[in-house]
Write a protein that holds these residues in place. Structure first.
Motif, PDB file in Angstrom:
ATOM      1  N   ILE A  34      67.195   3.457  23.057  1.00 29.26           N
ATOM      2  CA  ILE A  34      68.258   2.499  22.306  1.00 29.26           C
ATOM      3  C   ILE A  34      68.987   3.428  21.390  1.00 29.26           C
ATOM      4  N   ASN A  35      70.129   3.835  21.322  1.00 27.74           N
ATOM      5  CA  ASN A  35      70.876   5.175  20.131  1.00 27.74           C
ATOM      6  C   ASN A  35      71.619   4.356  19.263  1.00 27.74           C
ATOM      7  N   ASP A  36      71.773   2.603  19.741  1.00 28.74           N
ATOM      8  CA  ASP A  36      72.439   2.103  18.174  1.00 28.74           C
ATOM      9  C   ASP A  36      72.526   0.669  18.730  1.00 28.74           C
ATOM     10  N   THR A  37      71.159   0.078  16.989  1.00 33.76           N
ATOM     11  CA  THR A  37      70.735  -1.361  17.504  1.00 33.76           C
ATOM     12  C   THR A  37      71.528  -2.043  17.660  1.00 33.76           C
ATOM     13  N   THR A  38      73.205  -2.396  17.897  1.00 38.65           N
ATOM     14  CA  THR A  38      73.333  -3.536  18.008  1.00 38.65           C
ATOM     15  C   THR A  38      73.975  -3.262  19.017  1.00 38.65           C
ATOM     16  N   ASN A 184      55.585   5.547  24.249  1.00 34.48           N
ATOM     17  CA  ASN A 184      56.904   4.802  24.263  1.00 34.48           C
ATOM     18  C   ASN A 184      56.210   3.509  22.528  1.00 34.48           C
ATOM     19  N   ASP A 185      57.611   3.954  21.939  1.00 32.04           N
ATOM     20  CA  ASP A 185      56.960   3.595  20.516  1.00 32.04           C
ATOM     21  C   ASP A 185      57.084   2.360  20.054  1.00 32.04           C
ATOM     22  N   ALA A 186      56.511   1.456  19.242  1.00 33.44           N
ATOM     23  CA  ALA A 186      56.157   0.247  19.485  1.00 33.44           C
ATOM     24  C   ALA A 186      57.701  -0.727  18.918  1.00 33.44           C
ATOM     25  N   ARG A 187      58.290  -0.209  19.018  1.00 35.86           N
ATOM     26  CA  ARG A 187      59.823  -0.758  18.189  1.00 35.86           C
ATOM     27  C   ARG A 187      60.508  -1.149  19.916  1.00 35.86           C
ATOM     28  N   GLY A 188      60.007  -0.704  20.730  1.00 35.80           N
ATOM     29  CA  GLY A 188      60.465  -1.017  22.549  1.00 35.80           C
ATOM     30  C   GLY A 188      62.142  -0.115  22.720  1.00 35.80           C
ATOM     31  N   GLU A 189      61.910   1.175  21.436  1.00 37.24           N
ATOM     32  CA  GLU A 189      63.008   1.296  21.082  1.00 37.24           C
ATOM     33  C   GLU A 189      62.964   3.280  21.458  1.00 37.24           C
ATOM     34  N   VAL A 190      61.900   3.860  22.886  1.00 35.66           N
ATOM     35  CA  VAL A 190      62.092   5.105  23.099  1.00 35.66           C
ATOM     36  C   VAL A 190      60.574   4.639  23.922  1.00 35.66           C
TER      37      VAL A 190
END
Length: 281
Positions: A34-38, A184-190
């Protein structure tokens, strides 16, 4: 699994007389970021692969091979009418790594405008401080164990298997007593999701492509700025220098006779990058 282990250990000896590292196996990962948090519902995705050797591994994109397969299939059709439609469902990563743990060495192979415009620089070798837990689960038929670490500003959970004796993984993640099958990262972004493991029937040298140019970080940053400020001008300079011949030869397309259209379907990731893979140094 014992036969596989014996074969892998035997393949570890497949180095040529010059000591050139050879890959003897490969693992594929479905990469999502997720490269764009918006716009969290449209991550950038790619099909990636790590080529595994005795003393090094090479993490790179698999998208160009998928694209070439599309081209080859259409060129081979009896009804081919000199028009090719390419379906896009990934964004090829532009940063590839060859990591040599024994030498504590990292080679970055980075594309400016594409993966046919590559530059090679030496990067600082980095490791992760892993905490291995007793938690287990099965991935792809392999019994895996859970490990966690904090790296580049993100908290990662990895699942590795000692059934495959490679201390490697996706991207820069390595150093566990077995191959990392997912992370995977804890934020669920990677996310690096397991997409298959195979031994190689033909040896593959672990080295940058022959057309990649040796560079420095300063020159690399300068070229990236030039491309960002004037993409068309940069591409024109590549064409004038004959560097567009590299992708043309790879895909085997006669552009004077063939037209190309692109089908992105529902894959339209954001071009904004307010959430880099590496949050901190």
């Amino acid at each position: 699994m014992n036969n596989l282990l014996c074969m892998l250990i035997g393949c570890f000896l497949l180095l040529d007389v010059h000591g050139q590292e050879k890959a003897v196996a490969k693992i594929q990962y479905h990469f999502s970021h997720i490269n764009d948090t918006t716009k969290t519902d449209i991550p950038v995705v790619d099909e990636t692969i790590s080529y595994l050797g005795k003393d090094a591994y090479y993490f790179t994109s698999f998208s160009e091979e998928i694209m070439k397969k599309q081209v080859d299939e259409q060129l081979a059709l009896p009804s081919f009418d000199n028009h090719i439609t390419l379906q896009f469902a990934t964004t090829p990563i532009l940063q590839h790594y060859i990591i040599y743990p024994a030498e504590r060495k990292t080679t970055l192979i980075e594309g400016i405008s594409s993966n046919f415009d590559l530059h090679v620089i030496d990067e600082v070798y980095e490791t992760q401080d892993w905490t291995i837990t007793d938690e287990e689960k099965e991935i792809g038929g392999y019994l895996c164990q859970k490990a966690t670490t904090t790296f580049k500003g993100r908290d990662y959970t990895a699942w590795f298997t000692n059934e495959l004796p490679f201390p490697y993984g996706p991207w820069k993640l390595h150093g566990l007593p077995g191959l990392i099958l997912s992370a995977n990262d804890a934020r669920g972004e990677v996310s690096f999701a397991y997409a298959g493991f195979d031994t190689l029937t033909e040896t593959k040298a672990i080295k940058p492509p022959a057309y990649a140019l040796r560079s420095t970080k300063k020159d690399l940053d300068k070229l990236k700025k030039i491309f960002k400020d004037d993409p068309s001008g940069y591409q024109s300079s590549l064409a004038a220098a004959g560097k567009m011949d590299i992708p043309n030869a790879y895909y085997g397309i006669d552009y004077e006779k063939t037209s190309i259209s692109f089908d992105f379907k529902d894959y339209k990731p954001s071009k904004e990058n307010n959430n880099p893979l590496e949050i901190s140094e």
